[in-house]
Design a protein around this motif. Structure first.
Motif, PDB file in Angstrom:
ATOM      1  N   HIS A  37       0.831  -1.207   0.000  1.00  0.00           N
ATOM      2  CA  HIS A  37       0.000   0.000   0.000  1.00  0.00           C
ATOM      3  C   HIS A  37       0.865   1.256   0.000  1.00  0.00           C
ATOM      4  CE1 HIS A  37      -2.851   3.001   1.751  1.00  0.00           C
ATOM      5  NE2 HIS A  37      -3.566   2.498   0.777  1.00  0.00           N
ATOM      6  N   GLN A  58      -7.928 -12.385  -7.257  1.00  0.00           N
ATOM      7  CA  GLN A  58      -7.791 -11.003  -7.701  1.00  0.00           C
ATOM      8  C   GLN A  58      -8.671 -10.091  -6.837  1.00  0.00           C
ATOM      9  OE1 GLN A  58      -8.780 -10.411 -11.829  1.00  0.00           O
ATOM     10  NE2 GLN A  58      -8.382  -8.224 -11.759  1.00  0.00           N
ATOM     11  N   LEU A  59      -9.909 -10.514  -6.600  1.00  0.00           N
ATOM     12  CA  LEU A  59     -10.820  -9.729  -5.758  1.00  0.00           C
ATOM     13  C   LEU A  59     -10.325  -9.644  -4.322  1.00  0.00           C
ATOM     14  CD1 LEU A  59     -14.365 -10.804  -6.949  1.00  0.00           C
ATOM     15  CD2 LEU A  59     -13.421  -8.494  -6.938  1.00  0.00           C
ATOM     16  N   ALA A  62      -7.652  -7.079  -4.232  1.00  0.00           N
ATOM     17  CA  ALA A  62      -8.219  -5.735  -4.416  1.00  0.00           C
ATOM     18  C   ALA A  62      -8.924  -5.254  -3.152  1.00  0.00           C
ATOM     19  CB  ALA A  62      -9.186  -5.738  -5.597  1.00  0.00           C
ATOM     20  N   ARG A  63      -9.619  -6.154  -2.471  1.00  0.00           N
ATOM     21  CA  ARG A  63     -10.344  -5.769  -1.245  1.00  0.00           C
ATOM     22  C   ARG A  63      -9.417  -5.324  -0.120  1.00  0.00           C
ATOM     23  NH1 ARG A  63     -14.030 -10.327  -2.672  1.00  0.00           N
ATOM     24  NH2 ARG A  63     -15.946  -9.299  -3.371  1.00  0.00           N
ATOM     25  N   PHE A  65      -7.333  -3.120  -0.376  1.00  0.00           N
ATOM     26  CA  PHE A  65      -7.206  -1.668  -0.529  1.00  0.00           C
ATOM     27  C   PHE A  65      -8.484  -0.940  -0.120  1.00  0.00           C
ATOM     28  CE2 PHE A  65      -3.875  -3.267  -3.224  1.00  0.00           C
ATOM     29  CZ  PHE A  65      -2.846  -2.361  -3.059  1.00  0.00           C
ATOM     30  N   ILE A  68     -14.939  -2.686  -2.921  1.00  0.00           N
ATOM     31  CA  ILE A  68     -14.954  -2.794  -4.381  1.00  0.00           C
ATOM     32  C   ILE A  68     -16.136  -1.993  -4.920  1.00  0.00           C
ATOM     33  CG2 ILE A  68     -15.170  -4.390  -6.335  1.00  0.00           C
ATOM     34  CD1 ILE A  68     -12.599  -4.771  -4.707  1.00  0.00           C
ATOM     35  N   ASP A  82     -17.975  -8.460  -9.900  1.00  0.00           N
ATOM     36  CA  ASP A  82     -17.084  -7.326  -9.681  1.00  0.00           C
ATOM     37  C   ASP A  82     -15.823  -7.402 -10.541  1.00  0.00           C
ATOM     38  OD1 ASP A  82     -18.687  -6.051  -7.742  1.00  0.00           O
ATOM     39  OD2 ASP A  82     -17.981  -7.456  -6.228  1.00  0.00           O
ATOM     40  N   ALA A 114      -7.706   0.417  -9.917  1.00  0.00           N
ATOM     41  CA  ALA A 114      -8.157  -0.845 -10.501  1.00  0.00           C
ATOM     42  C   ALA A 114      -7.035  -1.860 -10.362  1.00  0.00           C
ATOM     43  CB  ALA A 114      -8.524  -0.655 -11.972  1.00  0.00           C
ATOM     44  N   VAL A 115      -7.417  -3.116 -10.239  1.00  0.00           N
ATOM     45  CA  VAL A 115      -6.454  -4.208 -10.202  1.00  0.00           C
ATOM     46  C   VAL A 115      -6.599  -4.967 -11.520  1.00  0.00           C
ATOM     47  CG1 VAL A 115      -5.732  -6.318  -9.029  1.00  0.00           C
ATOM     48  CG2 VAL A 115      -6.539  -4.369  -7.690  1.00  0.00           C
ATOM     49  N   TYR A 117      -5.296  -7.698 -14.304  1.00  0.00           N
ATOM     50  CA  TYR A 117      -4.540  -8.949 -14.343  1.00  0.00           C
ATOM     51  C   TYR A 117      -4.488  -9.417 -15.792  1.00  0.00           C
ATOM     52  CZ  TYR A 117      -3.350 -13.859 -13.622  1.00  0.00           C
ATOM     53  OH  TYR A 117      -2.761 -15.096 -13.675  1.00  0.00           O
TER      54      TYR A 117
END
Length: 154
Positions: A37, A58-59, A62-63, A65, A68, A82, A114-115, A117
């Motif tokens: 972070h 991936q989710l 992302a979570r 941070f 979502i 998502d 955004a993440v 991939y």
């Protein structure tokens, strides 16, 4: 800035760093995640090469941070609403997004980021280009910064 759990290698002057030493498919400990972070805050765009992620992983990353935000236009995957697949099928002339754009700026409160991939990239081209608008603003003259600071974009 020093990092204990990850290696951070800046890749450009305005923004961006590659991070090594983190398996995004695993449950990262809080110290490692705090360093990731911090690198995101320092470099604005961070890259992790050689990762193997499914949409759930991936989710989960992302979570870490924050919450979502579901995309208001692009439809997500049936089993992961998502996650939006960005695909250019054989024979399609244009890529997803078609041209220069800024993700989410049309939303009243845009998402943090955004993440992305990448599963398959062409051997040449296919680049995603990033820009640092904060650095661009800071590079303007003080009178122009003052003028622009009083404006709102719609």
């Amino acid at each position: 800035m020093t990092y204990q759990r990850i290696d951070v290698k800046p890749i450009a002057g305005a923004l961006g760093a590659e991070i090594e030493g983190a398996d995004l498919g695993s449950r990262l400990d809080n110290t490692t995640m705090d360093e990731i972070h911090r690198a995101f805050l320092d470099y604005s765009v961070i890259f992790f090469r050689g990762q193997k992620l499914d949409p759930g992983q991936q989710l989960a990353f992302a979570r870490r941070f924050g919450p979502i935000d579901r995309h208001p236009i692009a439809k997500g995957m049936d089993d992961h609403p998502d996650v939006v697949r960005v695909v250019r099928e054989p024979g399609e002339r244009f890529n997803f997004g078609r041209m220069w754009h800024m993700d989410g700026t049309f939303i009243e409160t845009p998402p943090l980021g955004a993440v992305l991939y990448a599963k398959l990239l062409p051997p040449e081209g296919g680049d995603t280009i990033w820009s640092n608008l904060q650095a661009a603003f800071e590079g303007l003259s003080k009178p122009l910064q003052s003028f622009l600071s009083g404006l709102d974009a719609v």
